[in-house]
Design a protein around this motif. Structure first.
Motif, short mmCIF file in Angstrom:
data_model
loop_
_atom_site.label_atom_id
_atom_site.label_comp_id
_atom_site.label_asym_id
_atom_site.label_seq_id
_atom_site.Cartn_x
_atom_site.Cartn_y
_atom_site.Cartn_z
N LEU A 76 0.83 -1.20 0.00
CA LEU A 76 0.00 0.00 0.00
C LEU A 76 0.87 1.26 0.00
O LEU A 76 0.60 2.22 -0.73
CB LEU A 76 -0.94 0.00 1.20
N GLN A 77 1.92 1.26 0.80
CA GLN A 77 2.82 2.40 0.83
C GLN A 77 3.49 2.61 -0.53
O GLN A 77 3.60 3.73 -1.02
CB GLN A 77 3.88 2.23 1.92
N ALA A 78 3.92 1.49 -1.14
CA ALA A 78 4.56 1.60 -2.45
C ALA A 78 3.57 2.12 -3.49
O ALA A 78 3.91 3.00 -4.29
CB ALA A 78 5.11 0.24 -2.87
N GLN A 79 2.35 1.61 -3.46
CA GLN A 79 1.33 2.07 -4.41
C GLN A 79 0.98 3.53 -4.18
O GLN A 79 0.77 4.29 -5.13
CB GLN A 79 0.07 1.19 -4.30
N SER A 80 0.91 3.94 -2.92
CA SER A 80 0.61 5.34 -2.60
C SER A 80 1.71 6.25 -3.13
O SER A 80 1.44 7.32 -3.68
CB SER A 80 0.47 5.53 -1.09
N GLU A 81 2.95 5.82 -2.98
CA GLU A 81 4.07 6.62 -3.48
C GLU A 81 4.02 6.69 -5.01
O GLU A 81 4.25 7.75 -5.60
CB GLU A 81 5.40 6.04 -3.01
N GLN A 82 3.69 5.57 -5.65
CA GLN A 82 3.57 5.58 -7.11
C GLN A 82 2.44 6.51 -7.55
O GLN A 82 2.57 7.23 -8.54
CB GLN A 82 3.31 4.16 -7.64
N LEU A 83 1.34 6.50 -6.82
CA LEU A 83 0.22 7.38 -7.15
C LEU A 83 0.63 8.84 -7.01
O LEU A 83 0.33 9.67 -7.88
CB LEU A 83 -0.98 7.07 -6.25
N ARG A 84 1.32 9.18 -5.94
CA ARG A 84 1.77 10.56 -5.75
C ARG A 84 2.74 10.97 -6.87
O ARG A 84 2.66 12.09 -7.40
CB ARG A 84 2.43 10.73 -4.38
N ALA A 85 3.63 10.05 -7.23
CA ALA A 85 4.58 10.35 -8.33
C ALA A 85 3.82 10.55 -9.63
O ALA A 85 4.13 11.47 -10.41
CB ALA A 85 5.60 9.22 -8.46
N SER A 86 2.80 9.72 -9.89
CA SER A 86 1.99 9.88 -11.10
C SER A 86 1.24 11.20 -11.09
O SER A 86 1.14 11.88 -12.12
CB SER A 86 0.99 8.72 -11.23
N GLU A 87 0.71 11.58 -9.94
CA GLU A 87 -0.01 12.85 -9.84
C GLU A 87 0.94 14.03 -10.07
O GLU A 87 0.57 15.02 -10.73
CB GLU A 87 -0.71 12.96 -8.49
N ARG A 88 2.17 13.93 -9.55
CA ARG A 88 3.15 15.01 -9.79
C ARG A 88 3.50 15.08 -11.28
O ARG A 88 3.58 16.17 -11.86
CB ARG A 88 4.41 14.77 -8.95
N ALA A 89 3.70 13.91 -11.89
CA ALA A 89 4.02 13.88 -13.33
C ALA A 89 2.86 14.43 -14.14
O ALA A 89 3.07 15.19 -15.11
CB ALA A 89 4.34 12.45 -13.76
N LYS A 90 1.64 14.10 -13.78
CA LYS A 90 0.45 14.60 -14.47
C LYS A 90 0.37 16.12 -14.36
O LYS A 90 0.13 16.83 -15.36
CB LYS A 90 -0.82 13.98 -13.89
#
Length: 115
Positions: A76-90
């Motif tokens: 969950l932590q890894a997925q949350s970090e990936q989501l935040r990174a995707s949101e920053r990239a977006k």
């Protein structure tokens, strides 16, 4: 003086049932009681073994559940970090697209949108 025979002061309490029953009957009664107690002890020991086994199994399941929870937390932590990174990239891409679109509609010469 008249000699008196010594009297034993040591007395053992005697069950009245023992006093009137023959020794063989008392032994048979004690044996029956012993067997009854041994049977009860076997039941108790068996119950303790069963409970011990259940507790051991429950402990194993609990440890497995805790390990699963820890794995899921990590995922969950890894997925949350990936989501935040995707949101920053977006957000970065959106701002870049906005800049590019502004440049397309606002040429450098006029400084304002041209029609």
């Amino acid at each position: 003086c008249v000699p008196v025979a010594p009297v034993s002061l040591e007395t053992r309490p005697m069950d009245t049932a023992q006093a009137v029953q023959p020794a063989g009957f008392v032994n048979a009664e004690l044996m029956a009681r012993l067997q009854s107690l041994q049977g009860a002890n076997r039941v108790i020991v068996r119950a303790l073994r069963i409970m011990s086994e259940r507790l051991r199994e429950q402990g194993q399941r609990s440890r497995q559940a805790e390990e699963t929870v820890e794995q899921l937390k990590s995922e969950l932590q890894a997925q949350s970090e990936q989501l935040r990174a995707s949101e920053r990239a977006k957000a970065l891409l959106q701002s870049r697209v906005e800049v590019l679109l502004r440049e397309d509609f606002m040429p450098q010469e006029c400084g304002r949108p041209c029609s």
